[in-house]
Design an enzyme around this catalytic site. Sequence first.
Site, PDB file in Angstrom:
ATOM      1  N   ARG A  46       0.732  -1.162  -0.007  1.00  0.00           N
ATOM      2  CA  ARG A  46      -0.114  -0.071   0.047  1.00  0.00           C
ATOM      3  C   ARG A  46       0.739   1.152  -0.202  1.00  0.00           C
ATOM      4  NH1 ARG A  46      -1.588   2.540   4.446  1.00  0.00           N
ATOM      5  NH2 ARG A  46      -1.731   0.638   5.611  1.00  0.00           N
ATOM      6  N   TYR A  98     -19.006  13.662 -15.634  1.00  0.00           N
ATOM      7  CA  TYR A  98     -19.565  12.077 -14.985  1.00  0.00           C
ATOM      8  C   TYR A  98     -20.053  12.185 -13.887  1.00  0.00           C
ATOM      9  CZ  TYR A  98     -18.939   7.372 -13.496  1.00  0.00           C
ATOM     10  OH  TYR A  98     -18.968   6.017 -12.906  1.00  0.00           O
TER      11      TYR A  98
HETATM   12  C1  LIG Z   1     -16.261   5.643 -15.589  1.00  0.00           C
HETATM   13  C2  LIG Z   1     -15.984   7.048 -15.729  1.00  0.00           C
HETATM   14  C3  LIG Z   1     -15.281   7.435 -14.345  1.00  0.00           C
HETATM   15  C4  LIG Z   1     -15.146   6.567 -13.357  1.00  0.00           C
HETATM   16  O1  LIG Z   1     -14.554   5.516 -13.209  1.00  0.00           O
HETATM   17  P1  LIG Z   1     -14.791   4.203 -12.434  1.00  0.00           P
HETATM   18  O2  LIG Z   1     -13.528   3.268 -12.891  1.00  0.00           O
HETATM   19  O3  LIG Z   1     -16.048   3.815 -12.693  1.00  0.00           O
HETATM   20  O4  LIG Z   1     -14.544   4.552 -11.109  1.00  0.00           O
HETATM   21  C5  LIG Z   1     -14.700   8.736 -14.358  1.00  0.00           C
HETATM   22  N1  LIG Z   1     -14.900   9.451 -15.339  1.00  0.00           N
HETATM   23  C6  LIG Z   1     -15.585   9.116 -16.385  1.00  0.00           C
HETATM   24  C7  LIG Z   1     -15.674  10.167 -17.558  1.00  0.00           C
HETATM   25  C8  LIG Z   1     -16.120   7.982 -16.332  1.00  0.00           C
HETATM   26  O5  LIG Z   1     -16.705   7.388 -17.846  1.00  0.00           O
END
Ligand SMILES: *Cc1c(COP(=O)(O)O)cnc(C)c1O
Length: 372
Positions: A46, A98
Amino acid sequence: MAQPPKLKPASWLVAAGRPEETGSPLNTPLVPASNFLLEHPRAYARDDGTPTWEALEEIVGGLEAGKAVAFASGMAAVSAVFNQLRVGAVVVLPEDCYQGVVGLAMAGAEQGRWSVRRLAVEDTTGWIQACAEADLVWLESPSNPLLAVADLEAICSAPRKPGTIVAVDNTFATPLNQQPLEFGATVSIQSATKFIGGHSDLLAGVATTRDQTFWQALRKSRELTGATPGTLEAFLATRGARTLALRLERAQANAAYLAQRLEAHPLVARVRYPGLPSHPTHAVAKRVLKGFGAVLSFELKGGAERADAVCRHTQLIRHATSLGGVESTMERRAGIPGQEHLPPSLLRLSVGIEDAEDLWADLEAALRKAAG
Ligand SMILES: *Cc1c(COP(=O)(O)O)cnc(C)c1O
Protein backbone atom coordinates in the site's frame (compact mmCIF):
# COMPACT_ATOMS: atom_id res chain seq x y z
CA MET A 1 12.21 0.78 -21.33
CA ALA A 2 12.98 3.69 -23.65
CA GLN A 3 10.85 6.77 -23.08
CA PRO A 4 7.82 7.13 -25.37
CA PRO A 5 9.01 10.04 -27.54
CA LYS A 6 11.27 7.44 -29.19
CA LEU A 7 8.38 5.07 -29.77
CA LYS A 8 4.99 5.77 -31.29
CA PRO A 9 2.10 5.17 -28.83
CA ALA A 10 1.03 1.90 -30.51
CA SER A 11 4.54 0.47 -30.01
CA TRP A 12 4.88 1.88 -26.48
CA LEU A 13 1.63 0.17 -25.48
CA VAL A 14 3.10 -3.17 -26.53
CA ALA A 15 6.69 -2.67 -25.36
CA ALA A 16 6.42 -0.85 -22.01
CA GLY A 17 5.82 -2.33 -18.58
CA ARG A 18 7.82 -5.52 -19.12
CA PRO A 19 10.62 -7.05 -17.05
CA GLU A 20 14.14 -6.42 -18.33
CA GLU A 21 16.14 -9.12 -16.49
CA THR A 22 17.37 -12.17 -18.42
CA GLY A 23 15.19 -15.16 -17.77
CA SER A 24 12.18 -13.11 -16.63
CA PRO A 25 8.80 -13.90 -18.10
CA LEU A 26 8.01 -11.70 -21.09
CA ASN A 27 5.04 -10.22 -19.24
CA THR A 28 5.18 -8.67 -15.78
CA PRO A 29 3.56 -11.39 -13.68
CA LEU A 30 0.76 -11.15 -11.16
CA VAL A 31 2.52 -10.40 -7.89
CA PRO A 32 -0.06 -10.89 -5.13
CA ALA A 33 1.91 -9.37 -2.28
CA SER A 34 1.13 -7.21 0.73
CA ASN A 35 4.70 -7.22 2.01
CA PHE A 36 8.24 -7.80 0.75
CA LEU A 37 11.42 -9.11 2.37
CA LEU A 38 13.50 -6.41 4.06
CA GLU A 39 16.04 -4.76 3.70
CA HIS A 40 14.63 -3.57 0.38
CA PRO A 41 13.17 -0.18 -0.53
CA ARG A 42 9.87 -1.94 -1.20
CA ALA A 43 8.40 -2.96 2.15
CA TYR A 44 4.59 -2.82 2.06
CA ALA A 45 2.39 -2.76 -1.06
CA ARG A 46 0.00 0.00 0.00
CA ASP A 47 2.97 2.33 0.63
CA ASP A 48 5.45 1.21 -2.00
CA GLY A 49 3.46 -0.38 -4.82
CA THR A 50 3.96 -3.72 -6.55
CA PRO A 51 5.60 -4.70 -9.85
CA THR A 52 2.14 -5.53 -11.25
CA TRP A 53 0.78 -2.03 -10.52
CA GLU A 54 3.97 -0.45 -11.80
CA ALA A 55 3.67 -2.14 -15.21
CA LEU A 56 0.31 -0.42 -15.71
CA GLU A 57 1.69 2.88 -14.38
CA GLU A 58 4.66 2.76 -16.74
CA ILE A 59 2.45 2.13 -19.77
CA VAL A 60 -0.22 4.75 -19.08
CA GLY A 61 2.20 7.32 -17.63
CA GLY A 62 4.51 7.02 -20.61
CA LEU A 63 1.69 7.72 -23.06
CA GLU A 64 1.43 11.23 -21.63
CA ALA A 65 5.16 11.57 -20.89
CA GLY A 66 4.34 11.79 -17.19
CA LYS A 67 4.44 9.70 -14.03
CA ALA A 68 1.34 7.73 -13.17
CA VAL A 69 -0.31 6.38 -10.04
CA ALA A 70 -2.69 3.45 -10.44
CA PHE A 71 -5.81 3.29 -8.29
CA ALA A 72 -8.63 0.92 -7.39
CA SER A 73 -11.01 2.67 -9.83
CA GLY A 74 -11.42 5.84 -11.85
CA MET A 75 -13.29 7.38 -8.91
CA ALA A 76 -10.41 6.50 -6.56
CA ALA A 77 -8.08 8.46 -8.89
CA VAL A 78 -10.58 11.35 -8.95
CA SER A 79 -10.83 11.29 -5.15
CA ALA A 80 -7.05 11.46 -4.81
CA VAL A 81 -7.13 14.77 -6.73
CA PHE A 82 -9.98 16.17 -4.59
CA ASN A 83 -8.05 15.05 -1.48
CA GLN A 84 -5.45 17.70 -2.32
CA LEU A 85 -7.91 20.56 -1.62
CA ARG A 86 -7.88 22.66 1.53
CA VAL A 87 -11.12 23.48 3.36
CA GLY A 88 -12.87 26.38 1.64
CA ALA A 89 -11.44 25.64 -1.80
CA VAL A 90 -13.31 26.69 -4.94
CA VAL A 91 -14.01 23.89 -7.41
CA VAL A 92 -15.23 24.48 -10.96
CA LEU A 93 -16.94 21.58 -12.70
CA PRO A 94 -18.41 21.22 -16.18
CA GLU A 95 -22.20 21.30 -16.54
CA ASP A 96 -21.96 18.02 -18.44
CA CYS A 97 -19.80 15.78 -16.27
CA TYR A 98 -19.50 12.16 -15.16
CA GLN A 99 -22.15 11.67 -12.49
CA GLY A 100 -19.75 10.09 -9.99
CA VAL A 101 -17.51 13.16 -10.07
CA VAL A 102 -20.53 15.45 -9.62
CA GLY A 103 -21.67 13.27 -6.69
CA LEU A 104 -18.26 13.45 -5.02
CA ALA A 105 -18.00 17.22 -5.50
CA MET A 106 -21.53 17.86 -4.20
CA ALA A 107 -21.06 15.60 -1.16
CA GLY A 108 -17.91 17.54 -0.24
CA ALA A 109 -19.74 20.84 -0.75
CA GLU A 110 -22.56 19.74 1.55
CA GLN A 111 -20.02 18.89 4.23
CA GLY A 112 -18.59 22.39 3.91
CA ARG A 113 -15.27 21.19 2.56
CA TRP A 114 -15.36 23.28 -0.63
CA SER A 115 -17.76 25.18 -2.89
CA VAL A 116 -18.68 24.16 -6.42
CA ARG A 117 -19.37 26.25 -9.50
CA ARG A 118 -20.50 24.82 -12.83
CA LEU A 119 -19.53 26.00 -16.29
CA ALA A 120 -20.58 24.95 -19.78
CA VAL A 121 -17.90 22.79 -21.39
CA GLU A 122 -17.85 25.16 -24.37
CA ASP A 123 -17.37 28.32 -22.26
CA THR A 124 -13.65 28.74 -22.96
CA THR A 125 -13.57 32.32 -21.61
CA GLY A 126 -15.24 31.17 -18.38
CA TRP A 127 -12.73 28.35 -17.95
CA ILE A 128 -9.77 30.65 -18.56
CA GLN A 129 -11.18 32.96 -15.88
CA ALA A 130 -11.64 29.96 -13.57
CA CYS A 131 -7.94 29.08 -13.90
CA ALA A 132 -7.10 32.48 -12.41
CA GLU A 133 -9.61 32.20 -9.54
CA ALA A 134 -10.43 28.61 -8.56
CA ASP A 135 -8.40 26.05 -6.62
CA LEU A 136 -9.49 23.06 -8.69
CA VAL A 137 -10.47 23.43 -12.33
CA TRP A 138 -12.02 20.10 -13.28
CA LEU A 139 -12.45 19.44 -16.98
CA GLU A 140 -13.88 16.46 -18.76
CA SER A 141 -13.65 16.36 -22.53
CA PRO A 142 -15.25 14.93 -24.57
CA SER A 143 -17.93 15.12 -21.89
CA ASN A 144 -20.20 12.36 -20.67
CA PRO A 145 -22.79 11.89 -22.14
CA LEU A 146 -23.22 14.95 -24.38
CA LEU A 147 -19.79 14.68 -26.04
CA ALA A 148 -19.02 18.39 -25.78
CA VAL A 149 -15.36 19.17 -26.44
CA ALA A 150 -13.49 21.76 -24.37
CA ASP A 151 -10.70 23.87 -25.82
CA LEU A 152 -8.12 22.27 -23.55
CA GLU A 153 -5.29 23.82 -25.51
CA ALA A 154 -6.43 27.32 -24.52
CA ILE A 155 -7.67 26.46 -21.02
CA CYS A 156 -4.76 24.33 -19.77
CA SER A 157 -2.21 26.95 -20.83
CA ALA A 158 -4.10 29.89 -19.29
CA PRO A 159 -2.45 31.81 -16.39
CA ARG A 160 -3.25 30.34 -12.99
CA LYS A 161 -3.46 31.39 -9.40
CA PRO A 162 -0.46 29.78 -7.64
CA GLY A 163 -1.38 26.27 -6.55
CA THR A 164 -4.43 25.92 -8.79
CA ILE A 165 -4.88 22.34 -9.98
CA VAL A 166 -6.09 21.91 -13.54
CA ALA A 167 -7.36 18.34 -13.82
CA VAL A 168 -8.64 16.71 -17.00
CA ASP A 169 -10.74 13.57 -17.03
CA ASN A 170 -9.35 12.10 -20.24
CA THR A 171 -11.32 8.84 -20.11
CA PHE A 172 -13.32 9.33 -23.32
CA ALA A 173 -10.38 10.50 -25.43
CA THR A 174 -7.70 8.26 -23.91
CA PRO A 175 -4.07 9.48 -24.07
CA LEU A 176 -4.03 8.37 -27.71
CA ASN A 177 -6.55 10.99 -28.80
CA GLN A 178 -5.73 13.79 -26.37
CA GLN A 179 -2.73 14.87 -24.33
CA PRO A 180 -3.89 17.19 -21.52
CA LEU A 181 -0.44 17.32 -19.87
CA GLU A 182 1.08 18.48 -23.16
CA PHE A 183 -1.44 21.37 -23.11
CA GLY A 184 -0.34 22.20 -19.54
CA ALA A 185 -2.82 20.39 -17.27
CA THR A 186 -1.58 19.42 -13.81
CA VAL A 187 -3.07 15.95 -13.94
CA SER A 188 -4.78 13.68 -16.45
CA ILE A 189 -7.25 11.04 -15.23
CA GLN A 190 -8.20 7.75 -16.79
CA SER A 191 -10.93 5.42 -15.68
CA ALA A 192 -8.93 2.38 -16.83
CA THR A 193 -12.19 0.49 -16.39
CA LYS A 194 -13.12 1.84 -19.82
CA PHE A 195 -10.84 1.97 -22.89
CA ILE A 196 -7.51 1.10 -21.20
CA GLY A 197 -8.85 -2.19 -19.81
CA GLY A 198 -11.18 -2.45 -22.78
CA HIS A 199 -13.00 -5.67 -21.91
CA SER A 200 -15.56 -4.67 -19.26
CA ASP A 201 -13.99 -7.06 -16.78
CA LEU A 202 -12.26 -4.82 -14.23
CA LEU A 203 -12.32 -1.57 -12.26
CA ALA A 204 -9.14 0.53 -12.18
CA GLY A 205 -8.03 4.13 -12.50
CA VAL A 206 -4.84 6.00 -13.30
CA ALA A 207 -3.77 9.59 -12.60
CA THR A 208 -0.78 10.95 -14.53
CA THR A 209 1.21 14.13 -13.88
CA ARG A 210 4.53 15.72 -14.83
CA ASP A 211 4.78 17.50 -11.47
CA GLN A 212 6.94 15.40 -9.11
CA THR A 213 5.46 17.03 -5.98
CA PHE A 214 1.93 16.39 -7.21
CA TRP A 215 2.85 12.78 -8.05
CA GLN A 216 4.10 12.29 -4.50
CA ALA A 217 0.88 13.79 -3.15
CA LEU A 218 -1.17 11.35 -5.24
CA ARG A 219 0.93 8.46 -3.98
CA LYS A 220 0.45 9.68 -0.40
CA SER A 221 -3.29 9.90 -0.94
CA ARG A 222 -3.39 6.33 -2.27
CA GLU A 223 -1.35 5.16 0.71
CA LEU A 224 -3.50 6.92 3.32
CA THR A 225 -6.92 6.21 1.82
CA GLY A 226 -5.97 2.68 0.82
CA ALA A 227 -7.32 3.16 -2.72
CA THR A 228 -4.92 0.57 -4.13
CA PRO A 229 -5.57 -1.35 -7.36
CA GLY A 230 -6.26 -5.06 -7.20
CA THR A 231 -3.43 -7.25 -8.45
CA LEU A 232 -5.57 -9.10 -10.98
CA GLU A 233 -7.19 -5.85 -12.11
CA ALA A 234 -3.82 -4.18 -12.71
CA PHE A 235 -2.65 -7.25 -14.63
CA LEU A 236 -5.80 -7.32 -16.76
CA ALA A 237 -5.65 -3.57 -17.41
CA THR A 238 -2.05 -4.01 -18.59
CA ARG A 239 -3.12 -6.89 -20.82
CA GLY A 240 -5.94 -4.73 -22.19
CA ALA A 241 -3.68 -1.74 -22.79
CA ARG A 242 -1.50 -3.80 -25.18
CA THR A 243 -4.27 -3.62 -27.81
CA LEU A 244 -5.60 -0.14 -27.02
CA ALA A 245 -4.36 1.48 -30.24
CA LEU A 246 -5.82 -1.27 -32.39
CA ARG A 247 -9.15 -1.36 -30.55
CA LEU A 248 -9.56 2.40 -30.53
CA GLU A 249 -8.77 2.71 -34.22
CA ARG A 250 -11.44 0.17 -35.13
CA ALA A 251 -14.00 1.39 -32.59
CA GLN A 252 -13.77 5.02 -33.61
CA ALA A 253 -14.00 4.15 -37.30
CA ASN A 254 -17.18 2.22 -36.44
CA ALA A 255 -18.46 5.17 -34.37
CA ALA A 256 -17.89 7.63 -37.22
CA TYR A 257 -19.77 5.30 -39.58
CA LEU A 258 -22.72 4.82 -37.22
CA ALA A 259 -22.88 8.55 -36.46
CA GLN A 260 -23.26 9.29 -40.18
CA ARG A 261 -25.86 6.60 -40.74
CA LEU A 262 -27.85 7.67 -37.67
CA GLU A 263 -27.78 11.31 -38.71
CA ALA A 264 -29.46 10.36 -42.01
CA HIS A 265 -32.13 8.19 -40.33
CA PRO A 266 -35.69 9.61 -40.30
CA LEU A 267 -36.36 8.54 -36.68
CA VAL A 268 -33.27 10.25 -35.32
CA ALA A 269 -33.67 13.85 -34.14
CA ARG A 270 -30.04 14.60 -33.34
CA VAL A 271 -26.65 12.89 -33.23
CA ARG A 272 -23.85 14.08 -30.99
CA TYR A 273 -20.42 12.93 -32.13
CA PRO A 274 -17.42 15.29 -32.18
CA GLY A 275 -16.40 13.99 -35.61
CA LEU A 276 -19.61 15.14 -37.30
CA PRO A 277 -19.44 18.55 -39.01
CA SER A 278 -22.87 19.27 -37.42
CA HIS A 279 -21.40 18.90 -33.91
CA PRO A 280 -21.33 22.28 -32.11
CA THR A 281 -17.68 21.86 -31.05
CA HIS A 282 -16.45 20.08 -34.19
CA ALA A 283 -13.94 22.84 -34.99
CA VAL A 284 -12.39 22.64 -31.50
CA ALA A 285 -12.46 18.84 -31.64
CA LYS A 286 -10.51 18.85 -34.90
CA ARG A 287 -7.82 20.96 -33.27
CA VAL A 288 -7.46 19.31 -29.84
CA LEU A 289 -8.31 15.66 -30.56
CA LYS A 290 -6.24 13.26 -32.65
CA GLY A 291 -9.31 11.07 -33.09
CA PHE A 292 -12.99 11.61 -32.30
CA GLY A 293 -13.43 8.61 -30.03
CA ALA A 294 -15.81 5.69 -29.90
CA VAL A 295 -18.74 7.10 -27.91
CA LEU A 296 -21.70 8.90 -29.46
CA SER A 297 -25.12 9.98 -28.28
CA PHE A 298 -28.31 10.34 -30.27
CA GLU A 299 -31.83 11.52 -29.61
CA LEU A 300 -34.92 9.96 -31.14
CA LYS A 301 -38.11 11.44 -32.44
CA GLY A 302 -40.80 9.85 -30.30
CA GLY A 303 -39.34 10.32 -26.84
CA ALA A 304 -38.22 8.08 -23.99
CA GLU A 305 -40.55 5.17 -24.74
CA ARG A 306 -39.23 4.71 -28.23
CA ALA A 307 -35.65 5.05 -26.98
CA ASP A 308 -36.27 2.32 -24.40
CA ALA A 309 -37.74 0.14 -27.15
CA VAL A 310 -34.60 0.58 -29.29
CA CYS A 311 -32.49 -0.62 -26.35
CA ARG A 312 -34.73 -3.67 -25.95
CA HIS A 313 -34.55 -4.57 -29.62
CA THR A 314 -30.82 -4.46 -30.37
CA GLN A 315 -29.08 -7.81 -30.10
CA LEU A 316 -25.44 -7.31 -31.05
CA ILE A 317 -25.41 -3.96 -29.21
CA ARG A 318 -25.87 -4.92 -25.57
CA HIS A 319 -28.22 -3.00 -23.30
CA ALA A 320 -25.74 -2.09 -20.58
CA THR A 321 -24.13 0.89 -18.94
CA SER A 322 -20.45 1.86 -19.07
CA LEU A 323 -18.29 2.20 -22.14
CA GLY A 324 -14.94 1.53 -23.73
CA GLY A 325 -15.22 -2.25 -24.09
CA VAL A 326 -14.70 -4.37 -27.19
CA GLU A 327 -18.47 -4.93 -27.16
CA SER A 328 -20.92 -2.17 -28.12
CA THR A 329 -23.19 -1.07 -25.28
CA MET A 330 -26.11 1.34 -25.22
CA GLU A 331 -28.41 2.87 -22.63
CA ARG A 332 -30.90 5.70 -22.17
CA ARG A 333 -29.11 8.05 -19.82
CA ALA A 334 -32.11 10.08 -18.60
CA GLY A 335 -33.56 6.81 -17.25
CA ILE A 336 -30.82 6.72 -14.61
CA PRO A 337 -31.57 8.26 -11.19
CA GLY A 338 -29.91 11.67 -10.98
CA GLN A 339 -29.68 12.01 -14.77
CA GLU A 340 -33.24 13.22 -15.41
CA HIS A 341 -31.94 16.60 -16.63
CA LEU A 342 -30.73 14.97 -19.85
CA PRO A 343 -32.82 14.88 -23.04
CA PRO A 344 -35.39 12.10 -22.36
CA SER A 345 -34.73 10.13 -25.56
CA LEU A 346 -30.93 10.43 -25.47
CA LEU A 347 -29.17 7.12 -26.03
CA ARG A 348 -25.47 6.84 -25.31
CA LEU A 349 -23.78 4.30 -27.53
CA SER A 350 -20.28 3.05 -26.76
CA VAL A 351 -19.16 1.57 -30.04
CA GLY A 352 -17.09 -1.60 -29.92
CA ILE A 353 -14.90 -3.39 -32.40
CA GLU A 354 -17.55 -5.52 -34.12
CA ASP A 355 -18.14 -5.31 -37.88
CA ALA A 356 -19.56 -1.89 -38.76
CA GLU A 357 -22.23 -3.26 -41.13
CA ASP A 358 -23.43 -5.74 -38.50
CA LEU A 359 -23.70 -2.91 -35.98
CA TRP A 360 -25.68 -0.74 -38.36
CA ALA A 361 -27.96 -3.62 -39.35
CA ASP A 362 -28.64 -4.26 -35.65
CA LEU A 363 -29.38 -0.60 -34.94
CA GLU A 364 -31.51 -0.11 -38.05
CA ALA A 365 -33.60 -3.19 -37.29
CA ALA A 366 -34.11 -2.02 -33.69
CA LEU A 367 -35.17 1.44 -34.91
CA ARG A 368 -37.63 -0.15 -37.32
CA LYS A 369 -39.13 -2.37 -34.58
CA ALA A 370 -39.30 0.54 -32.12
CA ALA A 371 -41.20 2.59 -34.69
CA GLY A 372 -43.77 -0.21 -34.54
C1 LIG B 1 -16.40 5.63 -15.64
C2 LIG B 1 -15.91 7.00 -15.54
C3 LIG B 1 -15.32 7.48 -14.36
C4 LIG B 1 -15.24 6.64 -13.11
O1 LIG B 1 -14.47 5.49 -13.28
P1 LIG B 1 -14.69 4.15 -12.41
O2 LIG B 1 -13.59 3.28 -12.90
O3 LIG B 1 -16.06 3.65 -12.73
O4 LIG B 1 -14.56 4.52 -10.98
C5 LIG B 1 -14.84 8.77 -14.34
N1 LIG B 1 -14.95 9.57 -15.42
C6 LIG B 1 -15.50 9.15 -16.57
C7 LIG B 1 -15.59 10.10 -17.73
C8 LIG B 1 -16.00 7.86 -16.67
O5 LIG B 1 -16.59 7.47 -17.81
